[in-house]
Design a protein around this motif. Sequence first.
Motif, PDB file in Angstrom:
ATOM      1  N   TRP A  43      45.230 -34.049  55.212  1.00 54.93           N
ATOM      2  CA  TRP A  43      44.498 -32.348  54.397  1.00 54.93           C
ATOM      3  C   TRP A  43      42.895 -32.375  54.384  1.00 54.93           C
ATOM      4  O   TRP A  43      42.407 -31.701  55.266  1.00 54.93           O
ATOM      5  CB  TRP A  43      45.803 -31.143  54.395  1.00 54.93           C
ATOM      6  N   LEU A  44      42.882 -32.921  54.071  1.00 54.73           N
ATOM      7  CA  LEU A  44      41.135 -33.021  53.257  1.00 54.73           C
ATOM      8  C   LEU A  44      40.433 -33.498  53.957  1.00 54.73           C
ATOM      9  O   LEU A  44      39.023 -33.586  53.619  1.00 54.73           O
ATOM     10  CB  LEU A  44      40.863 -33.452  51.784  1.00 54.73           C
ATOM     11  N   LYS A  70      40.936 -30.853  57.243  1.00 50.62           N
ATOM     12  CA  LYS A  70      38.994 -30.356  56.998  1.00 50.62           C
ATOM     13  C   LYS A  70      37.972 -30.318  58.177  1.00 50.62           C
ATOM     14  O   LYS A  70      37.703 -28.697  58.161  1.00 50.62           O
ATOM     15  CB  LYS A  70      38.357 -30.769  56.012  1.00 50.62           C
ATOM     16  N   LEU A  77      39.459 -27.310  60.570  1.00 49.84           N
ATOM     17  CA  LEU A  77      39.375 -25.919  60.281  1.00 49.84           C
ATOM     18  C   LEU A  77      37.708 -26.143  60.199  1.00 49.84           C
ATOM     19  O   LEU A  77      37.118 -24.463  61.059  1.00 49.84           O
ATOM     20  CB  LEU A  77      39.449 -25.953  58.458  1.00 49.84           C
ATOM     21  N   ASP A  78      37.212 -26.278  59.868  1.00 51.41           N
ATOM     22  CA  ASP A  78      35.668 -26.541  60.205  1.00 51.41           C
ATOM     23  C   ASP A  78      35.254 -25.639  61.671  1.00 51.41           C
ATOM     24  O   ASP A  78      34.610 -25.222  61.953  1.00 51.41           O
ATOM     25  CB  ASP A  78      34.615 -28.126  59.818  1.00 51.41           C
ATOM     26  N   ALA A  96      36.780 -22.091  62.239  1.00 53.23           N
ATOM     27  CA  ALA A  96      35.333 -21.678  61.537  1.00 53.23           C
ATOM     28  C   ALA A  96      34.017 -21.619  62.186  1.00 53.23           C
ATOM     29  O   ALA A  96      34.033 -20.318  61.959  1.00 53.23           O
ATOM     30  CB  ALA A  96      35.220 -22.118  59.985  1.00 53.23           C
ATOM     31  N   GLN A 114      47.925 -29.000  51.930  1.00 52.40           N
ATOM     32  CA  GLN A 114      47.085 -27.774  52.904  1.00 52.40           C
ATOM     33  C   GLN A 114      46.414 -26.975  52.047  1.00 52.40           C
ATOM     34  O   GLN A 114      45.786 -26.525  52.010  1.00 52.40           O
ATOM     35  CB  GLN A 114      48.463 -27.334  54.063  1.00 52.40           C
ATOM     36  N   LEU A 130      43.617 -27.652  50.453  1.00 53.64           N
ATOM     37  CA  LEU A 130      42.482 -27.970  51.345  1.00 53.64           C
ATOM     38  C   LEU A 130      41.698 -26.290  51.632  1.00 53.64           C
ATOM     39  O   LEU A 130      40.705 -26.096  51.212  1.00 53.64           O
ATOM     40  CB  LEU A 130      43.081 -27.973  52.357  1.00 53.64           C
ATOM     41  N   LEU A 131      43.208 -25.191  52.017  1.00 54.93           N
ATOM     42  CA  LEU A 131      42.253 -24.096  51.948  1.00 54.93           C
ATOM     43  C   LEU A 131      41.293 -23.688  50.523  1.00 54.93           C
ATOM     44  O   LEU A 131      40.455 -23.051  50.516  1.00 54.93           O
ATOM     45  CB  LEU A 131      43.562 -23.024  52.269  1.00 54.93           C
ATOM     46  N   TYR A 150      38.255 -25.088  50.612  1.00 49.10           N
ATOM     47  CA  TYR A 150      37.639 -24.110  51.875  1.00 49.10           C
ATOM     48  C   TYR A 150      37.137 -23.253  50.989  1.00 49.10           C
ATOM     49  O   TYR A 150      35.945 -22.253  51.757  1.00 49.10           O
ATOM     50  CB  TYR A 150      38.461 -24.910  52.692  1.00 49.10           C
TER      51      TYR A 150
END
Length: 156
Positions: free
Chosen positions: A95-96, A100, A103-104, A107, A129, A132-133, A136
């Motif tokens: 997740w990290l 990430k 998610l990048d 985003a 998760q 991570l959020l 973030y």
Amino acid sequence: MARSGDLELIVSLAAARRAEYEVHQPQFWRVAPRAKELHHAHLASLIVDDQWGSFVSEPFTGYVFARLVPAPPVYDPGGPSCFVDDFAVTSARLWLTDGKALLDAAARWGAARGAAQLVVVNGQHDALQAELLAAYGLSIASTWSAGSLPQIPAQH
């Protein structure tokens, strides 16, 4: 961007994630009959739809699907939300890192289309998760509670 050739890996990972989520909340996350087949057809349509951002890691360790959604008319976050509708990695320890990076990508995709905020669904049990959020810069905006109607106690 995800491609049609990625579908089998995405759908298999999504099925495993649904099975995991169902254990933690068997009412809300109950896996539907033919879920894998239905999800395959659904994701196949999203990959070719320019209204969706669909990304996979290379080599494959996860995926993310995002779309822009308007805020309800009574809220004004400053623009549409980049809503992460489907997001998974092959191992919680990723997740990290890989999560990430995915998610990048989502985003950046949303920001390029004018999104004012990022919204990600996370199961309550999914602590890594959630880590991570939080890292973030996201915070919990809402929680949902679910139960079958026969289990709800009667009012006296």
